[in-house]
Design an enzyme around this catalytic site. Structure first.
Site, PDB file in Angstrom:
ATOM      1  N   LYS A 141     -12.188 -23.208  12.401  1.00 20.81           N
ATOM      2  CA  LYS A 141     -12.689 -21.957  11.819  1.00 20.81           C
ATOM      3  C   LYS A 141     -13.098 -22.137  10.358  1.00 20.81           C
ATOM      4  O   LYS A 141     -13.844 -21.318   9.813  1.00 20.81           O
ATOM      5  CB  LYS A 141     -11.628 -20.864  11.953  1.00 20.81           C
ATOM      6  CG  LYS A 141     -11.314 -20.531  13.410  1.00 20.81           C
ATOM      7  CD  LYS A 141     -10.115 -19.614  13.554  1.00 20.81           C
ATOM      8  CE  LYS A 141      -9.818 -19.345  15.030  1.00 20.81           C
ATOM      9  NZ  LYS A 141      -8.598 -18.526  15.211  1.00 20.81           N
ATOM     10  N   GLU A 160     -12.069   6.183   6.353  1.00 18.84           N
ATOM     11  CA  GLU A 160     -11.555   6.616   5.054  1.00 18.84           C
ATOM     12  C   GLU A 160     -12.667   6.685   4.007  1.00 18.84           C
ATOM     13  O   GLU A 160     -12.615   7.489   3.079  1.00 18.84           O
ATOM     14  CB  GLU A 160     -10.435   5.692   4.581  1.00 18.84           C
ATOM     15  CG  GLU A 160      -9.157   5.775   5.404  1.00 18.84           C
ATOM     16  CD  GLU A 160      -8.426   7.103   5.268  1.00 18.84           C
ATOM     17  OE1 GLU A 160      -8.508   7.712   4.187  1.00 18.84           O
ATOM     18  OE2 GLU A 160      -7.788   7.534   6.244  1.00 18.84           O
ATOM     19  N   HIS A 220      -8.863 -12.417  11.809  1.00 25.54           N
ATOM     20  CA  HIS A 220      -9.150 -13.259  12.962  1.00 25.54           C
ATOM     21  C   HIS A 220     -10.585 -13.101  13.429  1.00 25.54           C
ATOM     22  O   HIS A 220     -11.246 -14.083  13.812  1.00 25.54           O
ATOM     23  CB  HIS A 220      -8.192 -12.951  14.113  1.00 25.54           C
ATOM     24  CG  HIS A 220      -8.360 -13.888  15.268  1.00 25.54           C
ATOM     25  ND1 HIS A 220      -9.192 -13.601  16.331  1.00 25.54           N
ATOM     26  CD2 HIS A 220      -7.842 -15.127  15.491  1.00 25.54           C
ATOM     27  CE1 HIS A 220      -9.169 -14.619  17.182  1.00 25.54           C
ATOM     28  NE2 HIS A 220      -8.359 -15.556  16.697  1.00 25.54           N
TER      29      HIS A 220
END
Length: 363
Positions: free
Chosen positions: A326, A134, A285
């Site tokens: 994480k 885009e 993720h």
């Protein structure tokens, strides 16, 4: 007649005695417009306004902590050691990941992202296929404002594609095909004759070079050697073009294995890391999982509208990411429940754009 006392059951329930609030507890206070219109002070007041305004204020603080860590000098022993980052970016004291879904490039948030990349304020980008294409398509033809309630059937008959309340004529994608196909031809030729091993990030850098347009996010990513990772690169118009190209001139290979090493290395070899993640799904993720490789990011801000009740990663709060390693256990991550098109430009206004040292350092 003597006055009756109210039932003790009711008074005991309503007039429960409070404990004394801890010393230093902040009070709720919003902006007073009697002081005139001062947007900086207005946004500062969000932190004590409550609800998502407070989370926005906390996100400003967290991003500023990332920036301040980035501006600290690299320790001498680290500065003198070999730079193991396969992308070859100069070491700083904090590697900042900026991740975003494709709709934000379709929207005007693209210009905010481009500002950060143009001035080399972030170190690694993660996006979906649409978040790549885009940007290039907007360099070839405009996206228009529309309405959420326009009828899909009528738009389809007119060759108009709807992204929320944005409209993209299908001709834009035809122009994109005309631009991209010769580049795919050249990539295939270089693969065959020079042994070039293409990955999504190398492909995006090449497209950023080829577009040669300062309005493009990826033009600046190429110029500033900021890697862009998009493991789902075929899940969009780019994938359509690669599909068609595979019939016309088969053989082009785009390797994900090399890119997962390059991506994870951005975290593994970083001194400290910060994550700014706009939206959910793959981009969220992929960024968090790379930071698992170093036992978690030091700083993190999530901006999305996802909820956690369905167990999705998109809706997961930062605390869930801490459980996976994480985000670091001693971090102070923030999630803002909001549409990123509303709040991300405000976050940048109160952090990157206001930090004169960072602006000066990146010129």
């Amino acid at each position: 007649m003597a006055a009756e006392a109210p039932p003790s059951l009711a008074t005991d329930a309503v007039l429960v005695e409070s404990v004394v609030m801890p010393e230093g507890s902040e009070t709720v206070k919003g902006y007073d417009f009697n002081n005139g219109i001062d947007y900086h002070e207005l946004l500062k007041s969000y932190r004590t306004s409550g609800f998502q305004a407070t989370n926005l204020g906390l996100a400003v603080q967290e991003i500023n902590r990332m920036i301040n860590k980035k501006l600290e000098p690299v320790p001498v022993n680290e500065a003198e050691s070999i730079n193991l980052n396969p992308c070859g970016r100069d070491k700083t004291n904090c590697t900042i990941f900026l991740s975003y879904t494709s709709n934000l490039i379709s929207a005007g948030v693209r210009e905010t992202i481009r500002y950060l990349v143009e001035h080399n304020m972030v170190d690694c980008l993660v996006t979906s296929a649409g978040g790549v294409e885009e940007d290039f398509i907007k360099c070839l033809a405009p996206t228009y404002l529309g309405d959420f309630h326009l009828k899909g059937k009528e738009l389809r008959e007119k060759g108009i594609n709807r992204i929320g309340n944005l409209l993209v004529p299908n001709d834009n994608y035809c122009k994109f095909e005309d631009w991209l196909m010769p580049i795919l031809d050249q990539m295939l030729l270089e693969q065959k004759e020079q042994g070039m091993l293409w990955t999504p990030s190398k492909m995006i850098a090449r497209l950023g070079k080829e577009i040669d347009n300062p309005e493009s996010v990826y033009y600046w990513a190429y110029k500033n050697n900021i890697p862009v990772f998009s493991p789902g690169i075929t899940d969009g118009s780019i994938g359509d073009m690669v599909y068609f190209h595979s019939y016309k001139k088969p053989g082009l290979v785009i390797d994900l294995v090399e890119d997962i090493r390059r991506m994870n290395s951005q975290a593994v070899y970083a001194l400290n890391t910060g994550m700014i993640i706009l939206g959910g799904g793959l981009i969220k993720h992929h960024t968090c999982n790379a930071n698992l490789m170093r036992n978690g990011a030091d700083f993190a801000v999530f901006v999305n509208t996802g909820q956690e009740f369905d167990g999705s990663d998109s809706g997961a709060r930062p605390d869930e990411a801490i459980s996976w390693g994480k985000i670091r256990k001693d971090a102070s991550p923030v999630k803002v429940y909001a549409d990123a098109s509303l709040v991300f430009p405000l976050l940048v206004a109160e952090t990157f754009a206001r930090n004169k040292s960072l602006v000066k350092a990146t010129k």
